[in-house]
Scaffold this motif. Structure first.
Motif, mmCIF file in Angstrom:
data_model
loop_
_atom_site.group_PDB
_atom_site.id
_atom_site.type_symbol
_atom_site.label_atom_id
_atom_site.label_comp_id
_atom_site.label_asym_id
_atom_site.label_seq_id
_atom_site.Cartn_x
_atom_site.Cartn_y
_atom_site.Cartn_z
ATOM 1 N N UNK A 197 0.828 -1.198 0.000
ATOM 2 C CA UNK A 197 0.000 0.000 0.000
ATOM 3 C C UNK A 197 0.862 1.247 0.000
ATOM 4 N N UNK A 198 1.937 1.250 0.785
ATOM 5 C CA UNK A 198 2.840 2.391 0.809
ATOM 6 C C UNK A 198 3.424 2.654 -0.575
ATOM 7 N N UNK A 199 3.843 1.588 -1.258
ATOM 8 C CA UNK A 199 4.423 1.737 -2.588
ATOM 9 C C UNK A 199 3.395 2.308 -3.563
ATOM 10 N N UNK A 200 2.167 1.805 -3.508
ATOM 11 C CA UNK A 200 1.117 2.316 -4.391
ATOM 12 C C UNK A 200 0.898 3.798 -4.154
ATOM 13 N N UNK A 201 0.791 4.193 -2.883
ATOM 14 C CA UNK A 201 0.570 5.599 -2.559
ATOM 15 C C UNK A 201 1.742 6.468 -3.004
ATOM 16 N N UNK A 202 2.962 5.961 -2.831
ATOM 17 C CA UNK A 202 4.149 6.727 -3.205
ATOM 18 C C UNK A 202 4.168 7.010 -4.697
ATOM 19 N N UNK A 241 7.144 14.077 -23.808
ATOM 20 C CA UNK A 241 7.020 15.049 -22.716
ATOM 21 C C UNK A 241 7.703 14.504 -21.471
ATOM 22 N N UNK A 242 8.466 15.354 -20.809
ATOM 23 C CA UNK A 242 9.131 14.967 -19.574
ATOM 24 C C UNK A 242 8.165 14.957 -18.407
ATOM 25 N N UNK A 243 8.365 14.017 -17.511
ATOM 26 C CA UNK A 243 7.636 13.949 -16.246
ATOM 27 C C UNK A 243 8.591 14.302 -15.114
ATOM 28 N N UNK A 244 8.076 14.674 -13.942
ATOM 29 C CA UNK A 244 8.940 14.922 -12.794
ATOM 30 C C UNK A 244 9.604 13.629 -12.323
ATOM 31 N N UNK A 245 10.419 13.732 -11.299
ATOM 32 C CA UNK A 245 11.135 12.558 -10.801
ATOM 33 C C UNK A 245 10.152 11.496 -10.319
ATOM 34 N N UNK A 246 10.268 10.303 -10.899
ATOM 35 C CA UNK A 246 9.423 9.178 -10.518
ATOM 36 C C UNK A 246 10.146 8.191 -9.618
ATOM 37 N N UNK A 269 4.206 -1.000 -10.093
ATOM 38 C CA UNK A 269 3.430 0.157 -9.652
ATOM 39 C C UNK A 269 3.492 1.304 -10.651
ATOM 40 N N UNK A 270 4.655 1.547 -11.222
ATOM 41 C CA UNK A 270 4.771 2.619 -12.209
ATOM 42 C C UNK A 270 3.851 2.358 -13.399
ATOM 43 N N UNK A 271 3.840 1.137 -13.872
ATOM 44 C CA UNK A 271 2.966 0.792 -15.001
ATOM 45 C C UNK A 271 1.493 1.001 -14.654
ATOM 46 N N UNK A 272 1.111 0.504 -13.484
ATOM 47 C CA UNK A 272 -0.301 0.592 -13.083
ATOM 48 C C UNK A 272 -0.754 2.031 -12.887
ATOM 49 N N UNK A 273 0.106 2.879 -12.339
ATOM 50 C CA UNK A 273 -0.283 4.256 -12.044
ATOM 51 C C UNK A 273 -0.178 5.168 -13.261
#
Length: 243
Positions: free
Chosen positions: A5-10, A33-38, A86-90
């Motif tokens: 859950x912490x990872x998902x929220x982060x 397009x650039x995104x902020x730090x992930x 998590x990155x893929x899902x979000x």
């Protein structure tokens, strides 16, 4: 609260922190397009170190052998590292409105459902069952030829790359390249030096551009310029699986 859950929220917080209207405008204008730090520097280092864990990957590709460039990349096998999953899902639901808008402009049917899980099930039913997240490694002199990451009939029109090393410190060169064939015009190139831990959204195959006859599909290819010194690792997040 669990670690999961912490990872998902982060990751939801980091991705949600982007100025998505501005990101949408930029990718509509330039195809990337650039995104902020992930990912933090420590998280980047942890992912880069996984490259030597052969048991985590389903395949290794020598770019020179296949005349794709000079370097090597590996396709993750399931289960993915938590950050990759998590990155893929979000990211998927954030990219989905852009993808649907592009296909509406081009008069195409947008078959992508609201969740990545549902979309991947569609890919799997079509025979595209092999996982597509990629970890790439370039040494000094390494480069990647212009190409598209299309692995079958089921394609998501956007993907994301994250630089796991620090430009100017860990490597020089290694800019991300995007080349777009404009309708009835010369190609246009865009070069981006992606900061460590930041994401770059870019076009998978083609994108809509306005012409005198209305919206047209402009073919797009991507690659990486020569790494002049050092070592460069990148994480590639493709949102359709492979045949």
């Amino acid at each position: 609260m669990t670690t999961t859950t912490n990872a998902k929220d982060t990751f939801a917080r980091r991705i949600g922190g982007a100025d998505w209207p501005a990101v949408t405008d930029e990718i509509n204008d330039y195809g990337c397009a650039l995104l902020p730090r992930l990912l933090t520097p420590a998280e980047c280092a942890d992912l880069a170190e996984l490259y030597d864990r052969a048991d985590l990957f389903r395949a290794t590709i020598d770019m020179r052998r296949h005349r794709f460039g000079d370097g090597e990349y590996r396709y993750f096998d399931r289960p993915f590292p938590e950050a990759v999953r998590r990155l893929r899902e979000e990211l998927y639901p954030r990219l989905l409105p852009i993808a649907r808008d592009w296909y509406a402009k081009l008069g195409r049917d947008a078959e992508w459902p609201d969740s990545l899980e549902e979309w991947l099930e569609i890919c799997h039913r079509a025979g595209q069952e092999r996982p597509s997240p990629i970890l790439l490694r370039y040494e000094t002199g390494g480069w990647n030829a212009l190409h598209r990451d299309v692995f079958g009939d089921k394609v998501f029109p956007l993907q994301v790359v994250i630089n796991l090393n620090a430009p100017g410190e860990d490597h020089t060169g290694g800019e991300f390249l995007l080349v777009e064939q404009r309708p009835r015009a010369q190609s246009r190139a865009t070069a981006t030096l992606v900061p460590q831990g930041h994401g770059l959204i870019f076009t998978t195959r083609d994108r809509p551009v306005m012409s005198k006859r209305g919206w047209s599909a402009a073919p797009v290819r991507h690659g990486v310029s020569a790494v002049r010194s050092g070592r460069r690792h990148t994480l590639g997040l493709v949102f359709h699986d492979a045949t």
